[in-house]
Design a protein around this motif. Structure first.
Motif, PDB file in Angstrom:
ATOM      1  N   GLU A 268       0.829  -1.205   0.000  1.00 37.40           N
ATOM      2  CA  GLU A 268       0.000   0.000   0.000  1.00 37.40           C
ATOM      3  C   GLU A 268       0.869   1.263   0.000  1.00 37.40           C
ATOM      4  O   GLU A 268       0.571   2.228  -0.712  1.00 37.40           O
ATOM      5  N   ASP A 269       1.933   1.249   0.817  1.00 36.11           N
ATOM      6  CA  ASP A 269       2.864   2.385   0.843  1.00 36.11           C
ATOM      7  C   ASP A 269       3.492   2.606  -0.530  1.00 36.11           C
ATOM      8  O   ASP A 269       3.639   3.738  -0.988  1.00 36.11           O
TER       9      ASP A 269
ATOM     10  N   ARG B 258       1.155   4.361  -2.835  1.00 33.87           N
ATOM     11  CA  ARG B 258       0.929   5.768  -2.461  1.00 33.87           C
ATOM     12  C   ARG B 258       2.173   6.611  -2.739  1.00 33.87           C
ATOM     13  O   ARG B 258       2.068   7.730  -3.259  1.00 33.87           O
TER      14      ARG B 258
ATOM     15  N   VAL C 191      -3.896  -8.410  -1.837  1.00 27.93           N
ATOM     16  CA  VAL C 191      -4.520  -7.282  -1.140  1.00 27.93           C
ATOM     17  C   VAL C 191      -5.949  -7.131  -1.649  1.00 27.93           C
ATOM     18  O   VAL C 191      -6.261  -7.479  -2.792  1.00 27.93           O
TER      19      VAL C 191
ATOM     20  N   ALA D 216      -7.604  -1.750  -1.377  1.00 29.68           N
ATOM     21  CA  ALA D 216      -6.458  -1.417  -0.534  1.00 29.68           C
ATOM     22  C   ALA D 216      -5.595  -0.334  -1.181  1.00 29.68           C
ATOM     23  O   ALA D 216      -4.924   0.434  -0.495  1.00 29.68           O
ATOM     24  N   LEU D 217      -5.591  -0.293  -2.498  1.00 28.80           N
ATOM     25  CA  LEU D 217      -4.878   0.753  -3.217  1.00 28.80           C
ATOM     26  C   LEU D 217      -5.889   1.861  -3.519  1.00 28.80           C
ATOM     27  O   LEU D 217      -6.799   1.677  -4.315  1.00 28.80           O
ATOM     28  N   ASP D 218      -5.726   2.987  -2.874  1.00 30.46           N
ATOM     29  CA  ASP D 218      -6.753   4.030  -2.881  1.00 30.46           C
ATOM     30  C   ASP D 218      -6.605   4.931  -4.107  1.00 30.46           C
ATOM     31  O   ASP D 218      -5.962   5.990  -4.051  1.00 30.46           O
TER      32      ASP D 218
END
Length: 402
Positions: free
Chosen positions: A154-155, A158, A189, A193-195
């Motif tokens: 996720e990081d 982003r 994921v 989870a990936l916004d």
């Protein structure tokens, strides 16, 4: 001989690794130029973009060298494209002189370093976290840069899109550090989870055609401003013609060795750091605490050590509640101002990182004046595991003191 039925009404999921998550974030964030000479474990980012170049209108360059790659990326950034070089530590070493070119010409560019053990070829298919201080100080002279180290899938996504916003807003390089462990490790994921809804494209002080049409005074590409960020034009408009050079220059870009001009331009560039520090906090990259606040021992880490350390903290707290928590750093430069109070609140601290010399420890001392109580270091090319962390003598020693 096996047949596995699909789970009825299963949620939609993605399976991807850190390289893919970062590349996906970069694409969503508007990256449309990628140049590199392939070097594992960073080159899969090049492959990912190459497979999608036609679909998304991206330009992909497999260059003759890493020096050619970063110079092409700087040229693309100079023209207004969002440009990136994916590589590893050895490739970044070759990019260092040109990194200074981006610094003095104030061209936004993103460099992604998926670390592997060095020096030289080292262990080319293994993992390590040993390039941090090098990347923080790379290139001759002084200029601001961002240094970010995602810790999770996720990081990585982003950071992938935010890196380009940061580079554009402050007209300076953004350096992203992954490593083989995060870059190549696959994880499942949830689809949300990936916004993607959070993705925004902010070009900063980039002048539009209308802005340039209305320009009445001669254009000053390196105008001295309070924030250190000068209004930026891309080449081609008759009202915005300037000289760009690797030499020190005046506000119009003309070469200048005047002492007062040098001070003014150096101060202008470095004034960006105050805004950059605030940006780190507003973007949510302050050190993240996981676990009970009043734990007896606080583990401190950065980058991909997040996963195994989080599980180690969970195991220790399963044995006895309130034993441990962890403080994870994603932003390393500018160093988050929240780091010092967070570290001072900790009762006992152990830094966990994948290098010989304790680079995060060094950074903490340099930026806060604080020393830690212990360290766990791993530099055999293998990733940390929860078992390795829990079994380390430094952990037992601190808990015995408690």
């Amino acid at each position: 001989p096996f047949h596995v039925e699909a789970v009825p009404d299963a949620p939609s999921r993605m399976i991807l690794n850190g390289n893919e998550a970062f590349a996906l974030g970069a694409l969503a964030g508007g990256c449309r130029f990628v140049a590199t000479y392939p070097m594992t474990p960073g080159s899969p980012v090049l492959h990912w973009f190459a497979a999608r170049a036609d679909e998304y209108g991206a330009v992909i360059k497999h260059t003759e060298s890493e020096i050619g790659a970063i110079n092409m990326a700087i040229g693309a950034g100079f023209q207004g494209a969002r440009a990136m070089c994916p590589t590893s530590g050895g490739g970044f070493s070759l990019m260092v002189e040109a990194l200074g070119l981006a610094g003095i010409t104030e061209v936004p560019v993103v460099i992604y370093n998926a670390q592997r053990p060095g020096p030289a070829t080292g262990l080319p298919t293994r993992t390590e976290q040993a390039d941090m201080l090098f990347m923080m100080h790379a290139s001759q002279g002084e200029f601001p840069r961002f240094l970010l180290a995602p810790g999770t899938i996720e990081d990585a996504f982003r950071v992938g899109w935010q890196a380009f916003n940061l580079a554009d807003r402050y007209q300076t390089p953004t350096l992203v550090m992954s490593d083989h462990y995060l870059a190549a490790s696959y994880r499942t994921v949830e689809a949300d989870a990936l916004d993607f809804d959070a993705v925004e494209i902010d070009r900063g002080a980039l002048l539009t055609e209308d802005d340039l049409d209305d320009l009445e005074e001669p254009y000053q590409r390196y105008k001295v401003t309070e924030s250190g960020v000068s209004p930026r034009a891309t080449p081609g408009h008759p009202n915005a013609i300037w000289v760009s050079t690797a030499n020190e220059h005046d506000e119009f870009g003309a070469v200048s060795e005047d002492a007062q001009n040098r001070i003014a331009q150096a101060d202008k560039r470095m004034r960006k750091k105050e805004g950059m520090r605030q940006e780190v906090e507003s973007a949510g990259w302050s050190p993240a605490l996981y676990g009970p606040e009043e734990a007896e021992v606080t583990f401190v880490c950065w980058g991909s050590t997040y996963g195994p350390l989080r599980e180690a903290v969970e195991r220790l707290n399963a044995e006895e509640a309130g034993r441990a928590n962890m403080l994870h750093f994603t932003a390393l430069h500018p160093f988050p101002t929240e780091a010092k109070p967070a570290l001072k609140r900790a009762k006992r601290t152990i830094v966990v990182e994948g290098n010989v010399t304790g680079q995060l420890e060094t950074l903490i001392r340099a930026r806060t004046g604080l020393s830690v109580d212990g360290s766990i270091r791993k530099y055999d090319g293998r990733a940390f595991s929860p078992e390795y962390i829990v079994a380390d003598p430094a952990v037992a020693d601190l808990f015995e003191e408690v």
